[in-house]
Design a protein around this motif. Sequence first.
Motif, mmCIF file in Angstrom:
data_model
loop_
_atom_site.group_PDB
_atom_site.id
_atom_site.type_symbol
_atom_site.label_atom_id
_atom_site.label_comp_id
_atom_site.label_asym_id
_atom_site.label_seq_id
_atom_site.Cartn_x
_atom_site.Cartn_y
_atom_site.Cartn_z
ATOM 1 N N VAL A 15 0.916 -1.242 0.131
ATOM 2 C CA VAL A 15 -0.065 -0.152 -0.108
ATOM 3 C C VAL A 15 0.953 1.326 -0.075
ATOM 4 N N THR A 16 2.022 1.256 0.932
ATOM 5 C CA THR A 16 2.937 2.415 0.815
ATOM 6 C C THR A 16 3.418 2.750 -0.609
ATOM 7 N N ILE A 17 3.817 1.551 -0.954
ATOM 8 C CA ILE A 17 4.402 1.808 -2.426
ATOM 9 C C ILE A 17 3.462 2.192 -3.438
ATOM 10 N N ALA A 18 2.276 1.771 -3.323
ATOM 11 C CA ALA A 18 1.247 2.356 -4.113
ATOM 12 C C ALA A 18 0.957 3.899 -3.971
ATOM 13 N N VAL A 19 0.911 4.277 -2.788
ATOM 14 C CA VAL A 19 0.785 5.581 -2.351
ATOM 15 C C VAL A 19 1.703 6.495 -2.967
ATOM 16 N N GLU A 132 11.680 9.668 -0.477
ATOM 17 C CA GLU A 132 11.678 8.239 -0.343
ATOM 18 C C GLU A 132 11.963 7.837 0.960
ATOM 19 N N GLU A 133 12.787 8.376 1.891
ATOM 20 C CA GLU A 133 13.065 8.184 3.102
ATOM 21 C C GLU A 133 11.893 8.336 4.062
ATOM 22 N N THR A 134 11.050 9.344 3.629
ATOM 23 C CA THR A 134 9.622 9.562 4.455
ATOM 24 C C THR A 134 8.672 8.373 4.340
ATOM 25 N N PHE A 135 8.752 7.756 3.077
ATOM 26 C CA PHE A 135 7.661 6.706 2.783
ATOM 27 C C PHE A 135 8.498 5.439 3.367
ATOM 28 N N PHE A 136 9.720 5.119 3.104
ATOM 29 C CA PHE A 136 10.204 3.803 3.039
ATOM 30 C C PHE A 136 11.014 3.345 4.440
ATOM 31 N N ARG A 137 11.437 4.684 5.174
ATOM 32 C CA ARG A 137 12.068 4.396 6.497
ATOM 33 C C ARG A 137 10.883 5.010 7.483
ATOM 34 N N GLY A 138 10.228 5.917 7.202
ATOM 35 C CA GLY A 138 9.275 6.299 8.102
ATOM 36 C C GLY A 138 8.265 5.471 8.137
ATOM 37 N N VAL A 139 7.626 5.124 7.152
ATOM 38 C CA VAL A 139 6.493 4.159 7.383
ATOM 39 C C VAL A 139 6.829 2.788 7.255
ATOM 40 N N PRO A 152 17.236 -5.847 19.057
ATOM 41 C CA PRO A 152 18.149 -6.243 17.804
ATOM 42 C C PRO A 152 17.646 -7.023 16.698
ATOM 43 N N ALA A 153 17.004 -8.151 17.225
ATOM 44 C CA ALA A 153 16.565 -9.147 16.123
ATOM 45 C C ALA A 153 15.392 -8.449 15.295
ATOM 46 N N GLY A 154 14.661 -7.768 16.004
ATOM 47 C CA GLY A 154 13.235 -6.916 15.391
ATOM 48 C C GLY A 154 13.738 -5.855 14.454
ATOM 49 N N VAL A 155 14.848 -5.030 14.924
ATOM 50 C CA VAL A 155 15.401 -4.011 14.249
ATOM 51 C C VAL A 155 16.078 -4.515 12.791
ATOM 52 N N TRP A 156 16.813 -5.868 12.936
ATOM 53 C CA TRP A 156 17.518 -6.396 11.961
ATOM 54 C C TRP A 156 16.308 -6.651 10.815
ATOM 55 N N CYS A 157 15.716 -7.375 11.340
ATOM 56 C CA CYS A 157 14.384 -7.813 10.558
ATOM 57 C C CYS A 157 13.860 -6.729 9.757
ATOM 58 N N ALA A 158 13.285 -5.728 10.559
ATOM 59 C CA ALA A 158 12.966 -4.520 9.875
ATOM 60 C C ALA A 158 13.876 -3.869 9.108
ATOM 61 N N THR A 159 15.016 -3.839 9.277
ATOM 62 C CA THR A 159 15.916 -3.269 8.123
ATOM 63 C C THR A 159 16.142 -3.961 6.908
ATOM 64 N N ILE A 160 16.239 -5.244 7.019
ATOM 65 C CA ILE A 160 16.199 -6.146 5.907
ATOM 66 C C ILE A 160 14.979 -6.302 5.095
ATOM 67 N N VAL A 165 11.736 -4.053 0.524
ATOM 68 C CA VAL A 165 10.773 -3.499 -0.181
ATOM 69 C C VAL A 165 11.107 -2.234 -0.833
ATOM 70 N N PHE A 166 12.172 -1.475 -0.330
ATOM 71 C CA PHE A 166 12.765 -0.410 -0.919
ATOM 72 C C PHE A 166 13.270 -0.663 -2.349
ATOM 73 N N GLY A 167 14.223 -1.894 -2.519
ATOM 74 C CA GLY A 167 14.739 -2.381 -3.491
ATOM 75 C C GLY A 167 13.669 -2.693 -4.666
ATOM 76 N N LEU A 168 12.565 -3.400 -4.038
ATOM 77 C CA LEU A 168 11.476 -3.746 -5.138
ATOM 78 C C LEU A 168 10.856 -2.769 -5.781
ATOM 79 N N MET A 169 10.810 -1.634 -4.977
ATOM 80 C CA MET A 169 10.048 -0.383 -5.553
ATOM 81 C C MET A 169 10.803 0.078 -6.841
ATOM 82 N N HIS A 170 12.184 -0.050 -6.632
ATOM 83 C CA HIS A 170 12.995 0.718 -7.651
ATOM 84 C C HIS A 170 12.908 -0.063 -8.975
#
Length: 171
Positions: A15-19, A132-139, A152-160, A165-170
């Motif tokens: 949804v974020t990518i679409a928006v 880009e950062e507002t949508f993809f890092r912010g949301v 730490p495990a959750g942050v790593w998972c969120a980062t990956i 998702v950011f790469g797929l959008m490109h």
Amino acid sequence: MRTTASKHPILFSVVTIAVFLIALWLPAILLAYFGPDFFLENGDYVYQGTVECATSLIGIGFVALMGYGWIWNERGKSLAKGLLSSGYFIVISLYSLVVYIAQIMMMDEVELNPAWQMIVFVLTVLLIGLAEETFFRGVVANLFIDKYGDDPAGVWCATICSGMVFGLMHL
């Protein structure tokens, strides 16, 4: 909405990518067809910068709608401390700019664009990053942190996951 989104971060990432894409394309199309000729006749960056400005504003609204308005502070820290934590990037960027300008000044025949066009270029580059950062890092990243936790495990998972998702959008 945030509670539902945090339960289904992949769905809301789509949804974020679409928006994001709508927020990018809609101003571009409206400006191309209905905007003053100034935006199209004064270089690509006047047009691009205006589109990115609109996209950034839509992104800020989307962040507020999703309930992530606190992202403008680095997890409880001030904006100044956030800038301090990214100081290495600012220093390297300024050094590169000074070196580049020095190289240009040493050339004999150099035609530079007018100063206002260079300023528009710099602002456009900054606005692209902001949008880009507002949508993809912010949301998106915070959707995954809400789902998997801020340990730490959750942050790593969120980062990956948000990076994917950011790469797929490109694509």
